[in-house]
Design a protein around this motif. Sequence first.
Motif, PDB file in Angstrom:
ATOM      1  N   ARG A  78       0.860  -1.190   0.000  1.00 16.70           N
ATOM      2  CA  ARG A  78       0.000   0.000   0.000  1.00 16.70           C
ATOM      3  C   ARG A  78       0.890   1.232   0.000  1.00 16.70           C
ATOM      4  O   ARG A  78       1.511   1.579   1.009  1.00 16.70           O
ATOM      5  N   VAL A  79       0.944   1.885  -1.149  1.00 13.73           N
ATOM      6  CA  VAL A  79       1.822   3.036  -1.337  1.00 13.73           C
ATOM      7  C   VAL A  79       1.177   4.311  -0.805  1.00 13.73           C
ATOM      8  O   VAL A  79       1.820   5.147  -0.173  1.00 13.73           O
ATOM      9  N   ILE A  80      -0.119   4.485  -1.081  1.00 15.30           N
ATOM     10  CA  ILE A  80      -0.921   5.599  -0.560  1.00 15.30           C
ATOM     11  C   ILE A  80      -2.180   4.991   0.041  1.00 15.30           C
ATOM     12  O   ILE A  80      -2.795   4.103  -0.552  1.00 15.30           O
ATOM     13  N   GLY A  81      -2.599   5.497   1.194  1.00 15.33           N
ATOM     14  CA  GLY A  81      -3.836   5.017   1.796  1.00 15.33           C
ATOM     15  C   GLY A  81      -3.765   5.134   3.301  1.00 15.33           C
ATOM     16  O   GLY A  81      -2.685   5.163   3.894  1.00 15.33           O
ATOM     17  N   GLY A  82      -4.941   5.216   3.932  1.00 18.63           N
ATOM     18  CA  GLY A  82      -4.977   5.341   5.379  1.00 18.63           C
ATOM     19  C   GLY A  82      -4.990   6.789   5.815  1.00 18.63           C
ATOM     20  O   GLY A  82      -5.471   7.679   5.107  1.00 18.63           O
ATOM     21  N   GLY A  83      -4.430   7.038   6.999  1.00 16.00           N
ATOM     22  CA  GLY A  83      -4.462   8.374   7.586  1.00 16.00           C
ATOM     23  C   GLY A  83      -3.688   9.392   6.771  1.00 16.00           C
ATOM     24  O   GLY A  83      -2.683   9.077   6.133  1.00 16.00           O
ATOM     25  N   GLY A  84      -4.196  10.632   6.782  1.00 17.08           N
ATOM     26  CA  GLY A  84      -3.503  11.722   6.120  1.00 17.08           C
ATOM     27  C   GLY A  84      -3.640  11.760   4.622  1.00 17.08           C
ATOM     28  O   GLY A  84      -2.810  12.361   3.927  1.00 17.08           O
ATOM     29  N   ILE A  85      -4.707  11.153   4.064  1.00 12.02           N
ATOM     30  CA  ILE A  85      -4.825  11.110   2.606  1.00 12.02           C
ATOM     31  C   ILE A  85      -5.063  12.489   2.001  1.00 12.02           C
ATOM     32  O   ILE A  85      -4.882  12.678   0.796  1.00 12.02           O
ATOM     33  N   GLU A  86      -5.431  13.483   2.836  1.00 13.76           N
ATOM     34  CA  GLU A  86      -5.608  14.839   2.314  1.00 13.76           C
ATOM     35  C   GLU A  86      -4.317  15.364   1.679  1.00 13.76           C
ATOM     36  O   GLU A  86      -4.351  16.182   0.767  1.00 13.76           O
ATOM     37  N   ASN A  93     -10.182  10.573  -6.599  1.00 13.20           N
ATOM     38  CA  ASN A  93     -11.404  11.141  -6.052  1.00 13.20           C
ATOM     39  C   ASN A  93     -12.240  11.833  -7.126  1.00 13.20           C
ATOM     40  O   ASN A  93     -11.717  12.273  -8.157  1.00 13.20           O
ATOM     41  N   LEU A  94     -13.534  11.925  -6.874  1.00 16.88           N
ATOM     42  CA  LEU A  94     -14.465  12.686  -7.700  1.00 16.88           C
ATOM     43  C   LEU A  94     -14.914  13.921  -6.939  1.00 16.88           C
ATOM     44  O   LEU A  94     -15.046  13.890  -5.704  1.00 16.88           O
ATOM     45  N   PRO A  95     -15.178  15.027  -7.647  1.00 15.73           N
ATOM     46  CA  PRO A  95     -15.722  16.197  -6.960  1.00 15.73           C
ATOM     47  C   PRO A  95     -17.117  15.903  -6.418  1.00 15.73           C
ATOM     48  O   PRO A  95     -17.825  15.016  -6.917  1.00 15.73           O
ATOM     49  N   ALA A  96     -17.514  16.657  -5.413  1.00 15.30           N
ATOM     50  CA  ALA A  96     -18.804  16.434  -4.756  1.00 15.30           C
ATOM     51  C   ALA A  96     -19.955  16.398  -5.764  1.00 15.30           C
ATOM     52  O   ALA A  96     -20.875  15.578  -5.652  1.00 15.30           O
ATOM     53  N   LYS A  97     -19.896  17.264  -6.787  1.00 10.95           N
ATOM     54  CA  LYS A  97     -21.000  17.365  -7.735  1.00 10.95           C
ATOM     55  C   LYS A  97     -21.141  16.126  -8.605  1.00 10.95           C
ATOM     56  O   LYS A  97     -22.194  15.910  -9.228  1.00 10.95           O
ATOM     57  N   ASP A  98     -20.087  15.281  -8.663  1.00  9.20           N
ATOM     58  CA  ASP A  98     -20.116  14.093  -9.524  1.00  9.20           C
ATOM     59  C   ASP A  98     -20.199  12.781  -8.756  1.00  9.20           C
ATOM     60  O   ASP A  98     -20.266  11.708  -9.371  1.00  9.20           O
ATOM     61  N   LYS A  99     -20.213  12.844  -7.436  1.00 10.80           N
ATOM     62  CA  LYS A  99     -20.147  11.605  -6.663  1.00 10.80           C
ATOM     63  C   LYS A  99     -21.395  10.729  -6.829  1.00 10.80           C
ATOM     64  O   LYS A  99     -21.325   9.515  -6.671  1.00 10.80           O
ATOM     65  N   MET A 100     -22.529  11.334  -7.155  1.00  8.07           N
ATOM     66  CA  MET A 100     -23.754  10.553  -7.330  1.00  8.07           C
ATOM     67  C   MET A 100     -24.193  10.522  -8.795  1.00  8.07           C
ATOM     68  O   MET A 100     -25.354  10.255  -9.105  1.00  8.07           O
ATOM     69  N   ALA A 101     -23.255  10.737  -9.699  1.00 11.61           N
ATOM     70  CA  ALA A 101     -23.546  10.619 -11.135  1.00 11.61           C
ATOM     71  C   ALA A 101     -23.606   9.146 -11.538  1.00 11.61           C
ATOM     72  O   ALA A 101     -23.363   8.241 -10.733  1.00 11.61           O
ATOM     73  N   ASP A 102     -23.928   8.904 -12.794  1.00 13.60           N
ATOM     74  CA  ASP A 102     -23.992   7.531 -13.292  1.00 13.60           C
ATOM     75  C   ASP A 102     -22.594   6.920 -13.335  1.00 13.60           C
ATOM     76  O   ASP A 102     -21.622   7.585 -13.714  1.00 13.60           O
ATOM     77  N   PRO A 103     -22.475   5.631 -12.983  1.00 11.53           N
ATOM     78  CA  PRO A 103     -21.179   4.969 -13.080  1.00 11.53           C
ATOM     79  C   PRO A 103     -20.788   4.722 -14.532  1.00 11.53           C
ATOM     80  O   PRO A 103     -21.629   4.762 -15.438  1.00 11.53           O
ATOM     81  N   GLU A 139     -11.735  19.516  -1.143  1.00 14.50           N
ATOM     82  CA  GLU A 139     -13.031  19.265  -0.532  1.00 14.50           C
ATOM     83  C   GLU A 139     -12.859  18.285   0.619  1.00 14.50           C
ATOM     84  O   GLU A 139     -11.873  17.543   0.651  1.00 14.50           O
ATOM     85  N   PRO A 140     -13.799  18.252   1.568  1.00 11.95           N
ATOM     86  CA  PRO A 140     -13.697  17.280   2.657  1.00 11.95           C
ATOM     87  C   PRO A 140     -13.664  15.854   2.118  1.00 11.95           C
ATOM     88  O   PRO A 140     -14.359  15.524   1.155  1.00 11.95           O
ATOM     89  N   ILE A 141     -12.828  15.028   2.733  1.00 10.70           N
ATOM     90  CA  ILE A 141     -12.721  13.620   2.352  1.00 10.70           C
ATOM     91  C   ILE A 141     -13.130  12.777   3.556  1.00 10.70           C
ATOM     92  O   ILE A 141     -12.480  12.832   4.608  1.00 10.70           O
ATOM     93  N   VAL A 142     -14.219  12.020   3.404  1.00  7.75           N
ATOM     94  CA  VAL A 142     -14.663  11.115   4.452  1.00  7.75           C
ATOM     95  C   VAL A 142     -14.733   9.723   3.833  1.00  7.75           C
ATOM     96  O   VAL A 142     -15.502   9.489   2.890  1.00  7.75           O
ATOM     97  N   VAL A 181     -16.189   6.721  -0.476  1.00  8.50           N
ATOM     98  CA  VAL A 181     -15.473   7.983  -0.235  1.00  8.50           C
ATOM     99  C   VAL A 181     -16.412   9.131  -0.600  1.00  8.50           C
ATOM    100  O   VAL A 181     -16.709   9.360  -1.775  1.00  8.50           O
ATOM    101  N   MET A 182     -16.871   9.835   0.432  1.00  6.36           N
ATOM    102  CA  MET A 182     -17.817  10.921   0.224  1.00  6.36           C
ATOM    103  C   MET A 182     -17.284  12.186   0.901  1.00  6.36           C
ATOM    104  O   MET A 182     -16.104  12.258   1.253  1.00  6.36           O
ATOM    105  N   ASN A 183     -18.177  13.184   1.096  1.00  7.69           N
ATOM    106  CA  ASN A 183     -17.763  14.461   1.680  1.00  7.69           C
ATOM    107  C   ASN A 183     -18.257  14.660   3.102  1.00  7.69           C
ATOM    108  O   ASN A 183     -17.884  15.645   3.743  1.00  7.69           O
ATOM    109  N   SER A 184     -19.110  13.764   3.592  1.00 10.29           N
ATOM    110  CA  SER A 184     -19.635  13.914   4.949  1.00 10.29           C
ATOM    111  C   SER A 184     -19.952  12.540   5.524  1.00 10.29           C
ATOM    112  O   SER A 184     -20.146  11.555   4.791  1.00 10.29           O
ATOM    113  N   ARG A 185     -20.027  12.496   6.842  1.00 14.65           N
ATOM    114  CA  ARG A 185     -20.390  11.248   7.517  1.00 14.65           C
ATOM    115  C   ARG A 185     -21.808  10.827   7.145  1.00 14.65           C
ATOM    116  O   ARG A 185     -22.090   9.639   7.002  1.00 14.65           O
ATOM    117  N   GLU A 186     -22.702  11.817   6.988  1.00 15.16           N
ATOM    118  CA  GLU A 186     -24.085  11.501   6.634  1.00 15.16           C
ATOM    119  C   GLU A 186     -24.162  10.784   5.280  1.00 15.16           C
ATOM    120  O   GLU A 186     -24.967   9.852   5.100  1.00 15.16           O
TER     121      GLU A 186
END
Length: 282
Positions: A26-34, A123-133, A253-256, A262-267
């Motif tokens: 695992r080269v990238i991943g886990g804590g500090g991904i921002e 990552n995808l921007p918030a506006k595209d996270k719920m777009a068609d796959p 953008e927030p990374i959760v 991988v979304m922008n909020s816990r909700e």
Amino acid sequence: MTNLRRVLAIQPGQPASDGAGVRLNRVIGGGGIERFDPFLMLDEFSTDNADDYIAGFPPHPHRGFETITYMLEGRMRHEDHMGNVGLLQGGDVQWMTAARGVIHSEMPEQEQGAMRGFQLWLNLPAKDKMADPDYHDIPAAQIPSVHTANGAEVTVIAGLLVEDDIHQKGAVQRPHTDPQLFDIHLPAGSSLRPALPDGHRALLYVYEGNAQVQEGHDVTAGRLVRLDDQGELLLASNVGARVLLLAGRPLNEPIVQYGPFVMNSREEIEQALRDFRDGTFA
């Protein structure tokens, strides 16, 4: 005086296990991904031992980002809930946009021999996270490869390679994060000075040999180099090296993240879990 990008950190990958027990680096991943925005994860798989990969990755979900799988050796089969079936072999790329949801499997099509390659999460921007796959297999023959005047060979998977009079577009373009994804082969005595957009997060992963980065940093195989966001890049090798170059525009953008979501909020993560539990995920 040339302004070279400053080297911020050089770090090794960490042994990991994923799927049904596939052994990874695992080269990238886990804590500090921002720190790596817009890149979320980079896994390297490289083994001659079938026990390390034979169990594969049975059906599992993703939401909120893109996965890029780049095969160097071996055979891996993809199947998903949309009916896509693909076979990845040496040099091929799979580019999957999970967006609102994909359920897929990635299983080896071999019982022995080498399995080598990478999987990158973008990552995808918030506006595209719920777009068609979306899903594309890109055969090796459709991925441009160029030889430079200073002896380097570059496979241009995504973005635009610019060096002197070379302007080579890659097989994939993504406007939101503008990713530059190059597989660079540096024979002994060769060098490369690719132009990267200012402001792009820039990362180098040396996966074979030994490379010199920015006139003074000697980097051995298995190490990731994190660079400043401004300035030029200089790569060279005295003995030969292969390097994966990643550069992309940060989303800021927030990374959760919760596992494969991988979304922008816990909700939004909680909604993804409910959707998957209730059978309305994809």
